[in-house]
Motif scaffolding. Sequence first.
Motif, short mmCIF file in Angstrom:
data_model
loop_
_atom_site.label_atom_id
_atom_site.label_comp_id
_atom_site.label_asym_id
_atom_site.label_seq_id
_atom_site.Cartn_x
_atom_site.Cartn_y
_atom_site.Cartn_z
N VAL A 247 7.11 4.96 5.12
CA VAL A 247 5.66 5.15 5.07
C VAL A 247 4.92 3.92 5.59
O VAL A 247 3.88 4.04 6.24
CB VAL A 247 5.23 5.47 3.62
CG1 VAL A 247 3.71 5.50 3.50
CG2 VAL A 247 5.81 6.82 3.19
N ARG B 10 0.83 -1.20 0.00
CA ARG B 10 0.00 0.00 0.00
C ARG B 10 0.87 1.26 0.00
O ARG B 10 0.61 2.22 -0.74
CB ARG B 10 -0.92 -0.01 1.22
CG ARG B 10 -1.90 1.17 1.26
CD ARG B 10 -2.78 1.12 2.49
NE ARG B 10 -3.67 -0.04 2.44
CZ ARG B 10 -3.69 -1.01 3.34
NH1 ARG B 10 -2.86 -0.98 4.37
NH2 ARG B 10 -4.54 -2.01 3.23
N ALA B 11 1.91 1.24 0.81
CA ALA B 11 2.82 2.39 0.87
C ALA B 11 3.54 2.58 -0.46
O ALA B 11 3.70 3.71 -0.94
CB ALA B 11 3.83 2.19 2.00
N THR C 74 11.23 7.13 -6.01
CA THR C 74 10.89 6.45 -4.76
C THR C 74 11.95 5.43 -4.41
O THR C 74 12.36 4.63 -5.26
CB THR C 74 9.53 5.74 -4.89
OG1 THR C 74 8.51 6.70 -5.18
CG2 THR C 74 9.17 5.03 -3.59
N ARG D 193 2.58 1.67 -3.49
CA ARG D 193 1.65 2.17 -4.52
C ARG D 193 1.42 3.67 -4.33
O ARG D 193 1.44 4.44 -5.29
CB ARG D 193 0.34 1.40 -4.45
CG ARG D 193 -0.68 1.81 -5.51
CD ARG D 193 -1.85 0.85 -5.53
NE ARG D 193 -2.84 1.22 -6.53
CZ ARG D 193 -3.85 0.45 -6.90
NH1 ARG D 193 -3.97 -0.75 -6.37
NH2 ARG D 193 -4.72 0.86 -7.81
N GLU D 194 1.21 4.08 -3.10
CA GLU D 194 0.99 5.50 -2.79
C GLU D 194 2.18 6.35 -3.21
O GLU D 194 2.03 7.40 -3.85
CB GLU D 194 0.73 5.64 -1.29
CG GLU D 194 0.62 7.07 -0.80
CD GLU D 194 0.55 7.14 0.72
OE1 GLU D 194 1.15 8.06 1.31
OE2 GLU D 194 -0.12 6.26 1.32
N LEU D 195 3.38 5.89 -2.88
CA LEU D 195 4.59 6.67 -3.19
C LEU D 195 4.91 6.66 -4.68
O LEU D 195 5.28 7.68 -5.25
CB LEU D 195 5.77 6.12 -2.40
CG LEU D 195 5.76 6.44 -0.91
CD1 LEU D 195 6.77 5.57 -0.17
CD2 LEU D 195 6.07 7.91 -0.67
N ALA E 237 2.62 9.08 -6.32
CA ALA E 237 2.81 10.47 -5.91
C ALA E 237 4.16 11.02 -6.38
O ALA E 237 4.24 12.16 -6.86
CB ALA E 237 2.70 10.58 -4.39
N ASP F 94 -3.94 2.63 -12.62
CA ASP F 94 -2.76 3.40 -12.21
C ASP F 94 -1.53 2.50 -12.10
O ASP F 94 -0.41 2.91 -12.43
CB ASP F 94 -3.02 4.12 -10.88
CG ASP F 94 -3.56 3.23 -9.78
OD1 ASP F 94 -3.70 2.01 -10.01
OD2 ASP F 94 -3.86 3.75 -8.69
#
Length: 209
Positions: free
Chosen positions: A50, A28-29, A42, A31-33, A36, A115
């Motif tokens: 994160v 999850r972290a 990253t 994918r978010e980073l 973003a 995404d």
Amino acid sequence: MIAEPARRRYDSLRRAAQAQQTSVEIARAARELFLAKGWAATTVRDVARVAGVSVPTVYAAYGNKTGLTKALADAADLSADVPLLLADLEAATEPRRQLAAMVAYDRRLYERAGDVIVLLREAGRTEPELAQAYRDGRRRGDDAHRQVLSAWPAGTLRDGIDVPAAVDIYAAVCNIDAFTELTAGRGWSPERVGAWWTALLTRELLEER
């Protein structure tokens, strides 16, 4: 005498559950980073921070950033619900309904994990292993479509269109870039995109009855 082995067995299950949850949090972290900051910007250290875990924990769970990205891509395929696609294909009694089932699967895939697909393609520009993973995903999609189209009775496809051409047309119409343009760029709902794709492909591929 019985309680101690049982407790140890439950401890093992608890550790397995905790490890699985840790993997989920890392993914999850990541994918978010990735979304973003971009894949290249990253680092594994960013992901660990994160996710609230140590850097060695990330490496233990996924190997490296490439392995983590491939795991996200595998999860993307699962998110579109392959069992539902198979059930819809088996329940369909005519090619039009099977075509609609294939479009519905791809629409779910792009809606739930588009995404990640774009991320994998972009990361593949600098990472050959991820580029191959992206190509493999496209090939699996083509192979699935080819398998369905090849099973249709003779005369189902429009005159002048064979199975390879039909697979190409499907790929040109139903893809992540078209989905993104219509939804994010022009405000269409995913359901509207799926309905339009189905109608368009029905006209382009199937012989009129």
